[in-house]
Design a protein around this motif. Structure first.
Motif, mmCIF file in Angstrom:
data_model
loop_
_atom_site.group_PDB
_atom_site.id
_atom_site.type_symbol
_atom_site.label_atom_id
_atom_site.label_comp_id
_atom_site.label_asym_id
_atom_site.label_seq_id
_atom_site.Cartn_x
_atom_site.Cartn_y
_atom_site.Cartn_z
ATOM 1 N N PRO A 1 0.436 -1.513 0.152
ATOM 2 C CA PRO A 1 -0.028 -0.281 -0.220
ATOM 3 C C PRO A 1 0.671 1.432 0.315
ATOM 4 O O PRO A 1 1.988 1.219 0.475
ATOM 5 C CB PRO A 1 -1.144 0.165 1.200
ATOM 6 C CG PRO A 1 0.054 -0.826 1.823
ATOM 7 C CD PRO A 1 0.706 -1.759 0.914
ATOM 8 N N ALA A 2 0.588 2.145 -0.611
ATOM 9 C CA ALA A 2 1.173 3.088 -0.981
ATOM 10 C C ALA A 2 0.944 4.329 0.264
ATOM 11 O O ALA A 2 -0.142 4.697 1.021
ATOM 12 C CB ALA A 2 0.605 4.304 -2.038
ATOM 13 N N PRO A 3 1.940 4.828 0.577
ATOM 14 C CA PRO A 3 1.704 5.796 2.111
ATOM 15 C C PRO A 3 0.687 6.837 1.677
ATOM 16 O O PRO A 3 -0.151 7.005 0.834
ATOM 17 C CB PRO A 3 3.017 6.660 2.676
ATOM 18 C CG PRO A 3 3.914 6.225 1.425
ATOM 19 C CD PRO A 3 3.009 5.149 0.322
ATOM 20 N N ALA A 4 -0.605 7.508 3.221
ATOM 21 C CA ALA A 4 -1.455 7.929 2.634
ATOM 22 C C ALA A 4 -1.392 9.912 2.162
ATOM 23 O O ALA A 4 -1.784 10.358 1.630
ATOM 24 C CB ALA A 4 -2.129 7.854 4.060
ATOM 25 N N ILE A 5 -0.144 9.934 2.824
ATOM 26 C CA ILE A 5 0.633 11.354 2.712
ATOM 27 C C ILE A 5 2.176 10.999 1.879
ATOM 28 O O ILE A 5 2.579 10.220 2.306
ATOM 29 C CB ILE A 5 0.340 12.389 3.926
ATOM 30 C CG1 ILE A 5 1.328 12.021 5.114
ATOM 31 C CG2 ILE A 5 -1.078 12.618 3.856
ATOM 32 C CD1 ILE A 5 1.810 12.931 6.142
ATOM 33 N N ALA A 6 1.938 12.448 1.210
ATOM 34 C CA ALA A 6 3.791 12.182 0.920
ATOM 35 C C ALA A 6 4.712 12.516 1.951
ATOM 36 O O ALA A 6 4.422 13.194 3.491
ATOM 37 C CB ALA A 6 3.646 13.203 -0.416
ATOM 38 N N TYR B 1 8.485 15.454 -5.583
ATOM 39 C CA TYR B 1 8.090 14.598 -5.487
ATOM 40 C C TYR B 1 7.458 14.050 -6.918
ATOM 41 O O TYR B 1 7.458 15.259 -7.876
ATOM 42 C CB TYR B 1 6.775 14.664 -4.594
ATOM 43 C CG TYR B 1 7.712 14.862 -3.475
ATOM 44 C CD1 TYR B 1 6.857 14.281 -2.384
ATOM 45 C CD2 TYR B 1 7.914 16.944 -2.823
ATOM 46 C CE1 TYR B 1 7.493 14.600 -1.223
ATOM 47 C CE2 TYR B 1 8.052 16.809 -1.667
ATOM 48 C CZ TYR B 1 8.002 16.287 -0.443
ATOM 49 O OH TYR B 1 8.536 16.224 0.410
ATOM 50 N N CYS B 2 7.891 13.310 -7.710
ATOM 51 C CA CYS B 2 6.699 12.690 -8.465
ATOM 52 C C CYS B 2 5.892 12.309 -8.646
ATOM 53 O O CYS B 2 5.842 11.052 -7.704
ATOM 54 C CB CYS B 2 8.497 11.153 -8.912
ATOM 55 S SG CYS B 2 9.599 12.146 -9.059
ATOM 56 N N LEU B 3 4.883 12.008 -9.367
ATOM 57 C CA LEU B 3 3.426 11.905 -9.856
ATOM 58 C C LEU B 3 3.248 11.460 -11.188
ATOM 59 O O LEU B 3 3.904 12.059 -11.988
ATOM 60 C CB LEU B 3 2.569 13.167 -8.950
ATOM 61 C CG LEU B 3 3.076 13.715 -7.905
ATOM 62 C CD1 LEU B 3 2.225 14.540 -7.230
ATOM 63 C CD2 LEU B 3 2.534 12.588 -6.457
ATOM 64 N N ASP C 1 -2.289 19.715 -4.699
ATOM 65 C CA ASP C 1 -1.805 19.009 -3.455
ATOM 66 C C ASP C 1 -0.947 17.789 -2.929
ATOM 67 O O ASP C 1 -2.027 16.862 -2.864
ATOM 68 C CB ASP C 1 -3.016 19.098 -2.593
ATOM 69 C CG ASP C 1 -2.974 18.761 -0.491
ATOM 70 O OD1 ASP C 1 -1.716 18.586 -0.683
ATOM 71 O OD2 ASP C 1 -3.677 19.018 -0.385
ATOM 72 N N VAL C 2 -0.077 17.501 -2.907
ATOM 73 C CA VAL C 2 1.092 17.087 -2.924
ATOM 74 C C VAL C 2 0.975 15.589 -1.941
ATOM 75 O O VAL C 2 0.390 13.958 -1.896
ATOM 76 C CB VAL C 2 1.882 17.148 -2.235
ATOM 77 C CG1 VAL C 2 3.423 15.683 -2.706
ATOM 78 C CG2 VAL C 2 2.379 17.646 -3.826
ATOM 79 N N ASP C 3 0.232 15.980 -0.644
ATOM 80 C CA ASP C 3 -0.370 15.178 -0.051
ATOM 81 C C ASP C 3 -1.751 14.174 -0.115
ATOM 82 O O ASP C 3 -2.419 13.155 -0.056
ATOM 83 C CB ASP C 3 -0.433 15.829 1.364
ATOM 84 C CG ASP C 3 0.860 16.134 2.112
ATOM 85 O OD1 ASP C 3 1.921 15.457 1.938
ATOM 86 O OD2 ASP C 3 1.137 17.223 2.984
ATOM 87 N N LYS C 4 -2.588 15.172 -0.817
ATOM 88 C CA LYS C 4 -3.966 14.837 -1.248
ATOM 89 C C LYS C 4 -4.041 13.416 -2.019
ATOM 90 O O LYS C 4 -4.049 13.237 -2.413
ATOM 91 C CB LYS C 4 -4.730 15.699 -1.177
ATOM 92 C CG LYS C 4 -6.414 14.980 -2.160
ATOM 93 C CD LYS C 4 -6.653 16.473 -2.483
ATOM 94 C CE LYS C 4 -8.444 15.334 -2.261
ATOM 95 N NZ LYS C 4 -8.863 17.279 -3.392
ATOM 96 N N GLU C 5 -2.738 14.026 -2.732
ATOM 97 C CA GLU C 5 -2.918 12.979 -4.175
ATOM 98 C C GLU C 5 -2.179 11.632 -4.514
ATOM 99 O O GLU C 5 -1.859 11.031 -5.064
ATOM 100 C CB GLU C 5 -1.844 14.262 -5.972
ATOM 101 C CG GLU C 5 -2.910 15.056 -5.623
ATOM 102 C CD GLU C 5 -4.722 14.732 -6.613
ATOM 103 O OE1 GLU C 5 -4.375 13.152 -7.652
ATOM 104 O OE2 GLU C 5 -5.229 14.820 -5.917
ATOM 105 N N TRP C 6 -0.797 12.032 -3.103
ATOM 106 C CA TRP C 6 0.383 10.967 -3.186
ATOM 107 C C TRP C 6 -0.516 9.292 -2.983
ATOM 108 O O TRP C 6 0.255 8.629 -3.552
ATOM 109 C CB TRP C 6 1.284 11.208 -2.031
ATOM 110 C CG TRP C 6 2.590 10.590 -1.396
ATOM 111 C CD1 TRP C 6 2.655 9.050 -0.763
ATOM 112 C CD2 TRP C 6 3.236 10.385 -3.146
ATOM 113 N NE1 TRP C 6 3.844 8.658 -1.052
ATOM 114 C CE2 TRP C 6 4.783 9.601 -2.154
ATOM 115 C CE3 TRP C 6 3.889 11.151 -3.845
ATOM 116 C CZ2 TRP C 6 5.581 9.179 -2.669
ATOM 117 C CZ3 TRP C 6 5.073 11.100 -4.562
ATOM 118 C CH2 TRP C 6 6.345 9.668 -3.795
#
Length: 83
Positions: free
Chosen positions: A26-31, A40-42, A69-74
């Motif tokens: 699972p990916a982390p919830a926030i960056a 940050y690569c998205l 929003d990097v934290d939202k999209e991470w």
């Protein structure tokens, strides 16, 4: 007799395939935290007419200029962090 063994082997492969396909990290919830120079690569949408997904690596400030929003999209689109 050989067909019976082949059938059993194929049945085991088919039964195991969905199990291995659903297990992922699972990916982390926030960056992850970083400094002002951390990139940050998205994943971003493919350009119209292309099916190739593109990855962009920008700082938090550069993503904010694009209203991201990097934290939202991470959790959905995050790929990696370059310190």
């Amino acid at each position: 007799m050989a067909y019976k063994q082949l059938f059993v082997a194929i049945g085991m492969i088919v039964a195991a395939a969905p199990v291995s396909a659903t297990q992922s990290d699972p990916a982390p919830a926030i960056a992850p935290p970083g400094d002002a120079n951390t990139r940050y690569c998205l994943r971003i949408e493919a350009v119209t007419g292309s099916r190739l997904e593109e990855v962009k690596c920008w700082t938090r400030a550069e993503w904010a200029e694009q209203d991201v929003d990097v934290d939202k999209e991470w959790a959905k689109e995050g790929v990696k962090v370059i310190a």
